[in-house]
Write a protein that holds these residues in place. Sequence first.
Motif, PDB file in Angstrom:
ATOM      1  N   TYR A  99      15.431  10.789  -3.126  1.00  0.00           N
ATOM      2  CA  TYR A  99      14.294  10.389  -3.914  1.00  0.00           C
ATOM      3  C   TYR A  99      14.469   8.732  -3.801  1.00  0.00           C
ATOM      4  N   GLN A 100      15.205   8.197  -4.032  1.00  0.00           N
ATOM      5  CA  GLN A 100      15.502   6.852  -4.107  1.00  0.00           C
ATOM      6  C   GLN A 100      15.367   5.855  -2.833  1.00  0.00           C
ATOM      7  N   GLY A 101      15.935   6.593  -1.788  1.00  0.00           N
ATOM      8  CA  GLY A 101      15.648   6.126  -0.314  1.00  0.00           C
ATOM      9  C   GLY A 101      14.212   6.252  -0.090  1.00  0.00           C
ATOM     10  N   LEU A 102      13.521   7.189  -0.299  1.00  0.00           N
ATOM     11  CA  LEU A 102      12.181   7.556  -0.155  1.00  0.00           C
ATOM     12  C   LEU A 102      11.252   6.416  -1.024  1.00  0.00           C
ATOM     13  N   PHE A 103      11.771   6.204  -2.262  1.00  0.00           N
ATOM     14  CA  PHE A 103      10.785   5.005  -3.026  1.00  0.00           C
ATOM     15  C   PHE A 103      11.098   3.876  -2.374  1.00  0.00           C
ATOM     16  N   LEU A 104      12.233   3.781  -1.823  1.00  0.00           N
ATOM     17  CA  LEU A 104      12.695   2.134  -1.239  1.00  0.00           C
ATOM     18  C   LEU A 104      11.970   2.126   0.070  1.00  0.00           C
ATOM     19  N   LYS A 152       2.426  12.258  -9.569  1.00  0.00           N
ATOM     20  CA  LYS A 152       1.553  13.303  -9.471  1.00  0.00           C
ATOM     21  C   LYS A 152       2.634  14.536  -9.851  1.00  0.00           C
ATOM     22  N   ASN A 153       3.820  14.441  -8.894  1.00  0.00           N
ATOM     23  CA  ASN A 153       4.661  15.754  -9.047  1.00  0.00           C
ATOM     24  C   ASN A 153       5.560  15.696 -10.371  1.00  0.00           C
ATOM     25  N   VAL A 188       3.527   6.174  -2.349  1.00  0.00           N
ATOM     26  CA  VAL A 188       4.710   6.729  -2.576  1.00  0.00           C
ATOM     27  C   VAL A 188       4.936   7.069  -4.383  1.00  0.00           C
ATOM     28  N   LEU A 189       4.687   6.176  -4.833  1.00  0.00           N
ATOM     29  CA  LEU A 189       4.653   6.142  -6.330  1.00  0.00           C
ATOM     30  C   LEU A 189       3.827   7.132  -6.939  1.00  0.00           C
ATOM     31  N   TYR A 229       0.938  -1.201   0.084  1.00  0.00           N
ATOM     32  CA  TYR A 229      -0.118  -0.169   0.052  1.00  0.00           C
ATOM     33  C   TYR A 229       0.896   1.098  -0.091  1.00  0.00           C
ATOM     34  N   ASN A 230       1.975   1.390   0.799  1.00  0.00           N
ATOM     35  CA  ASN A 230       2.717   2.443   1.095  1.00  0.00           C
ATOM     36  C   ASN A 230       3.578   2.514  -0.199  1.00  0.00           C
TER      37      ASN A 230
END
Length: 429
Positions: free
Chosen positions: A289-294, A56-57, A50-51, A45-46
């Motif tokens: 960005y990549q850390g937030l994605f993971l 959206k941005n 995040v995706l 879900y999370n």
Amino acid sequence: MSEILNSIKSKYQALGIREDVYREGEAVLSKLEARFREIDSVAEYNQLKVLEAFRKNQVSEACLLGSTGYGYGDLGRDTLEAVYADIFHTEDALVRPQITCGTHALALALMSNLRPGDELLSPVGKPYDTLEEVIGIRPSNGSLKEYGISYAQVDLLSDGGFDYDGIKKAINEKTKLVTIQRSKGYQTRPTLSVGRIGELIAFIKNIKPDVICMVDNCYGEFVETMEPSDVGADMIVGSLIKNPGGGLAPIGGYIAGTKECVENAAFRLTSPGLGKEVGASLGILQSFYQGLFLAPTVTANALKTALFAAALYEPYGFFVIPNSTESRHDIIQAITLGSEERIIAFCEGIQAASPIDSHVVPEPWEMPGYDSKVIMAAGAFVSGSSIELSADAPIKEPYAVYFQGGLTFAHAKFGILNSLQRLKEKNLI
Ligand SMILES: *Cc1c(COP(=O)(O)O)cnc(C)c1O
């Protein structure tokens, strides 16, 4: 047994894990399948949440580049802040490498939103250790207290519940900001679920609608499908070398919340008048960005690790918080091992299993700010990162070790098994 399972078992043996320890681990894991599926569902879900914010941005390749100097018009920085605001459903966010750690982020949020004469209230007991000096509970240069900001605290009831009467009495005309710590940190109180935080905020806002409710979100991000900002928090604050950095962010903190709260924080971080407009991101944005994605899956791995350890150590009669059946609201696991020797052996096992500094043997030492010796095991890519597998323990009663993190479950599983192996080798259990 399939070929791959035999290969795995012999690899564990080659790395020093005895067959009985490996088997114990497998038996424990087979009972955790349903819980692991639940954790994976939250991560799924999370991950989508995040995706969705990335899409959206319109995060683009150009966003991954950084700015230098003043950092005016830093597209990547500004877009990342919009992404954070969307994930947390807040009006705005401040996400910066110039915020040096979680304590700094919290201090910034407090100092920028409180003014002389205001009062800060903690309705959930004593805050995290490092905040004592920020607030002035322990005297310190530059504390809120020095600036004429008073502090009130209402402890949790002995059963972990909120002292609603006490909180009602403590709220007065000076009360400007309420700080709520989600994670138990290194205390024995329960960690607060997002649902309970929502109830507390609703109660407080009912008494004083214009009070700012801030949540110390450290260690809690992505553990549930909702965040405190979804249940009324005006501001949530955390560290990027914990959950939301996904193990890749090498520094940083965030404040997400109302436009006004975030603007106040930005004016304090940089300068009145400049606010969010300055602050070069240098070359750091790709890791943010990549850390937030993971982060959703990394947090899930850390949760599985904590659950596995609780279930592995519980049968030995050690007191574990949380236990292997409770619901979890942060990634910290405490195990009361009951003796100095066991704590040291546990930490040695974790350290020896680390990708970095596996050859180093941790020892208890006198650390500034602590009233006893402390032992720490951390073989991390990012120094001090606690989303990576790490453990620490004060050498004092009740001899509890606190550990957290685990970027991949396969690694953390080995680390936890290695701690048990070490305890057995030393005949400590
Ligand atoms: C880690 C933590 C902090 C402080 O973060 P640092 O990055 O160590 O300064 C504050 N509150 C809680 C609950 C934490 O877990």
